[in-house]
Write a protein that holds these residues in place. Structure first.
Motif, short mmCIF file in Angstrom:
data_model
loop_
_atom_site.label_atom_id
_atom_site.label_comp_id
_atom_site.label_asym_id
_atom_site.label_seq_id
_atom_site.Cartn_x
_atom_site.Cartn_y
_atom_site.Cartn_z
N ILE A 1 0.64 -1.14 0.07
CA ILE A 1 0.35 0.04 -0.10
C ILE A 1 0.76 1.66 0.37
CG2 ILE A 1 -1.85 1.57 0.75
CD1 ILE A 1 -2.44 -1.28 2.79
N PHE A 2 1.04 2.60 -0.89
CA PHE A 2 1.43 3.31 -1.47
C PHE A 2 0.54 4.56 -1.34
CE2 PHE A 2 3.88 -0.02 -3.25
CZ PHE A 2 4.91 0.17 -2.84
N ILE A 3 0.83 5.23 -0.28
CA ILE A 3 0.44 6.70 -0.28
C ILE A 3 2.24 7.52 -1.04
CG2 ILE A 3 0.25 8.98 1.15
CD1 ILE A 3 -0.87 7.28 3.73
N SER A 4 1.21 8.71 -2.25
CA SER A 4 1.72 8.62 -2.88
C SER A 4 3.10 8.09 -3.14
CB SER A 4 3.00 10.60 -2.54
OG SER A 4 3.58 10.49 -3.56
N THR A 5 4.73 8.29 -2.97
CA THR A 5 5.90 7.59 -3.24
C THR A 5 6.10 6.89 -2.40
OG1 THR A 5 7.55 9.54 -2.78
CG2 THR A 5 6.73 8.80 -5.60
N TYR A 6 5.25 6.94 -1.16
CA TYR A 6 5.96 6.44 0.55
C TYR A 6 5.21 5.32 0.53
CZ TYR A 6 5.84 5.52 5.56
OH TYR A 6 5.82 4.62 6.75
N GLU A 7 6.27 4.38 0.87
CA GLU A 7 5.45 2.55 0.75
C GLU A 7 5.14 3.02 2.52
OE1 GLU A 7 6.35 -2.19 0.71
OE2 GLU A 7 7.86 -0.70 0.69
N LEU A 8 3.78 2.29 1.97
CA LEU A 8 2.69 2.77 4.30
C LEU A 8 3.18 1.57 4.80
CD1 LEU A 8 1.52 4.44 6.45
CD2 LEU A 8 -0.86 3.77 5.19
N PHE A 9 2.13 0.02 3.62
CA PHE A 9 2.71 -0.90 4.25
C PHE A 9 2.68 -1.72 3.31
CE2 PHE A 9 -1.09 0.83 6.90
CZ PHE A 9 -0.86 0.69 8.26
N ASP A 10 4.15 -2.46 3.84
CA ASP A 10 4.17 -3.64 2.90
C ASP A 10 3.44 -5.44 2.37
OD1 ASP A 10 5.67 -4.74 5.17
OD2 ASP A 10 7.51 -4.15 4.55
N THR A 11 3.49 -6.50 2.15
CA THR A 11 2.79 -7.52 2.44
C THR A 11 3.11 -7.79 3.76
OG1 THR A 11 4.50 -7.98 1.38
CG2 THR A 11 2.77 -7.87 -0.22
N GLN A 12 4.43 -7.79 4.24
CA GLN A 12 4.67 -8.35 5.49
C GLN A 12 3.97 -7.65 6.97
OE1 GLN A 12 6.22 -11.36 6.17
NE2 GLN A 12 5.36 -11.43 8.26
N LYS A 13 3.63 -6.52 6.62
CA LYS A 13 2.78 -5.64 7.80
C LYS A 13 1.34 -5.85 7.38
CE LYS A 13 6.59 -2.03 7.84
NZ LYS A 13 6.95 -0.98 7.68
N GLN A 14 1.11 -6.08 6.38
CA GLN A 14 -0.01 -6.71 6.50
C GLN A 14 -0.28 -7.55 6.67
OE1 GLN A 14 -1.75 -5.83 2.36
NE2 GLN A 14 0.09 -4.62 1.55
N LEU A 15 0.38 -9.01 6.83
CA LEU A 15 0.37 -10.25 7.49
C LEU A 15 -0.34 -10.03 8.75
CD1 LEU A 15 -0.31 -12.81 5.50
CD2 LEU A 15 2.57 -13.12 5.74
N SER A 16 0.88 -9.31 9.35
CA SER A 16 1.05 -9.19 10.50
C SER A 16 -0.24 -8.87 10.92
CB SER A 16 2.29 -8.96 10.81
OG SER A 16 3.41 -9.12 11.12
N ILE A 17 -0.67 -7.50 10.92
CA ILE A 17 -1.62 -6.92 11.14
C ILE A 17 -3.39 -7.36 10.97
CG2 ILE A 17 -3.63 -4.94 10.10
CD1 ILE A 17 -1.11 -3.81 9.37
N LEU A 18 -3.48 -8.73 9.79
CA LEU A 18 -4.32 -9.51 9.58
C LEU A 18 -4.33 -10.65 11.22
CD1 LEU A 18 -4.84 -10.00 5.93
CD2 LEU A 18 -6.16 -9.01 7.42
N PHE A 19 -2.95 -11.33 11.02
CA PHE A 19 -3.30 -12.12 12.02
C PHE A 19 -3.21 -11.97 13.20
CE2 PHE A 19 0.25 -14.79 9.97
CZ PHE A 19 -0.14 -15.06 9.15
#
Length: 464
Positions: A118-136
């Motif tokens: 997930i990007f905000i402009s050019t800043y990567e807010l959440f990569d897939t690993q962070k998203q996975l940690s949040i879902l867990f």
């Protein structure tokens, strides 16, 4: 009766009547359950023994009922019910954990298939690993909520199985149900206020959209209002937006739950006091920023002089103004300081009238005035970015010990090139004076003369 009825071993038919001279008692195992006198029988229009026998039948029936509820057979049944409920609850917890583990495995597979950074402009807010940690983490919370809901249902059921803890079961259930009931009733009663808040929100929202459209038209100069400059549009929009949001908060505040609560009001007053005491200088800078905006002493990109600081305005905020000097130094100046200082705007003068640059040059007394004027005018016209119209002009300034001082004045349109224009102008004056064989003099310059040599480079000296 209740104490007798709760015995696990009880023989209700063993209740008997025992008479004496003054009373007739209903007895069970040498314990008197009830006593009747002649006065009691008189009120019932009966004899004492008949009244005791009649009440004995009632007592025996009641003890049979209590024995059926509290007897050993019922105790065994309740123990079985208890074990059954515990087993079912254990099965539910085991199933919930199994469901969590399987769901966690499926969610883990999303990293390779569905999840994307997930990007905000050019800043990567959440990569897939962070998203996975949040879902867990959310799955863990869901598991805990499901188990808690199960326990909230099963624990009161367990306590209600045994008569001795039945009251406790109802009390625990009331602890759970009463807050839920009050919350539900509060939500239902709050629906009219909620609709009012939604209407106010949408009214302010669409009013802001309309105002923003007008601001865009004014900024692009498609809509022109006499006396209202395009660079006022955005600050005015911010002020109107602040006032509209403040108005919205004032309208919504009385509709919020517990807004009339003294604690809620006390916290609001405390926060307001902290903000007012801690932001006096901030408010001063903001107010100064607003005044500067509507005074229009400068705008972004202008070359200005603020006290001893000269540079281009690169940023204006509600709190500070930033200036970039010709040496690439970034100077941050509070708006309140700008309000109390004098500002010179070179760019505004250059755009509207043509900015006049001037420099003083001294020639010795033997240099004719027309020669000095010719050198200075030609040097000015040969300088890049100096305007030929209006034409450069020369003023006589003062007499010095060793000569006369002239001032060359030139018009320019680009204030950002002041330093380079000055440099080129000085070089041209020196070059032309040398070519003409004219000597420039400087105050406090001391030289011994024999009447023949002049202080100019040999390459420019005329051969005799």
């Amino acid at each position: 009766l209740l104490q007798l009825g709760k015995r696990y071993i009880l023989h209700p038919d063993s209740v008997y009547c025992e008479s004496s001279d003054i009373v007739t008692d209903v007895v069970y195992e040498n314990k008197v359950i009830a006593s009747f006198t002649d006065q009691d029988a008189l009120w019932e229009n009966s004899t004492r023994d008949e009244l005791a026998a009649k009440n004995r039948e009632v007592i025996v029936q009641e003890l049979h009922k209590l024995h059926n509820e509290y007897g050993l057979l019922q105790l065994g049944k309740r123990i079985l019910y208890f074990i059954l409920v515990v087993a079912i609850q254990g099965a539910f917890i085991w199933g919930t954990r199994l469901f969590y583990k399987r769901l966690k495995v499926r969610v883990g597979k999303l990293k390779e298939t569905k999840l994307k950074p997930i990007f905000i402009s050019t800043y990567e807010l959440f990569d897939t690993q962070k998203q996975l940690s949040i879902l867990f983490f959310l799955l863990k919370i869901l598991q805990g909520i499901l188990i808690l809901l199960q326990l909230l249902i099963s624990v009161p059921i367990l306590f209600s199985i045994f008569p001795q803890t039945e009251d406790l079961a109802y009390r625990i259930f009331s602890y759970i149900w009463n807050p839920i009931k009050e919350l539900f009733i509060g939500i239902v009663e709050y629906i009219p206020n909620l609709f009012t808040i939604v209407i106010i929100w949408y009214a302010v929202k669409y009013a802001m959209k309309g105002i923003k459209y007008l601001v865009g038209e004014i900024e692009s100069e498609k809509l022109k209002i006499n006396g209202f400059y395009p660079d006022w549009a955005q600050p005015t929009y911010q002020i109107i937006r602040f006032l509209l949001y403040a108005f919205m908060i004032v309208m919504i505040y009385p509709l919020l739950p517990k807004s009339e609560n003294g604690v809620f009001q006390g916290v609001s007053v405390f926060i307001g006091l902290i903000v007012s005491l801690g932001s006096s200088s901030v408010i001063g800078n903001v107010m100064a920023g607003l005044v500067i905006t509507y005074m229009r002493p400068f705008k972004i990109g202008d070359r200005i002089k603020l006290n001893d600081t000269i540079g281009n305005v690169i940023e204006k905020t509600p709190f500070v103004t930033r200036i970039k000097t010709p040496k690439n130094e970034i100077v941050t100046i509070p708006n309140s300081f700008i309000m109390s200082s004098h500002t010179v705007n070179y760019s505004s003068s250059a755009r509207n009238y043509g900015l006049i640059l001037h420099t003083d040059v001294s020639f010795s007394f033997e240099v004719h005035r027309e020669t000095a004027h010719r050198i200075l005018i030609k040097a000015a016209l040969d300088t890049p970015d100096v305007l030929p119209d209006p034409a450069p002009f020369v003023l006589g300034i003062s007499f010095q010990d060793s000569g006369f001082t002239y001032q060359i004045n030139v018009y320019i349109k680009d204030a950002d090139k002041i330093n380079r224009i000055y440099s080129d102008l000085h070089h041209n004056i020196q070059e032309l004076a040398n070519k003409e064989g004219v000597e420039m003099v400087v105050q406090h310059y001391i030289a011994t003369r024999d009447g023949e040599e002049t202080a100019i480079p040999e390459a420019y000296q005329k051969k005799k």
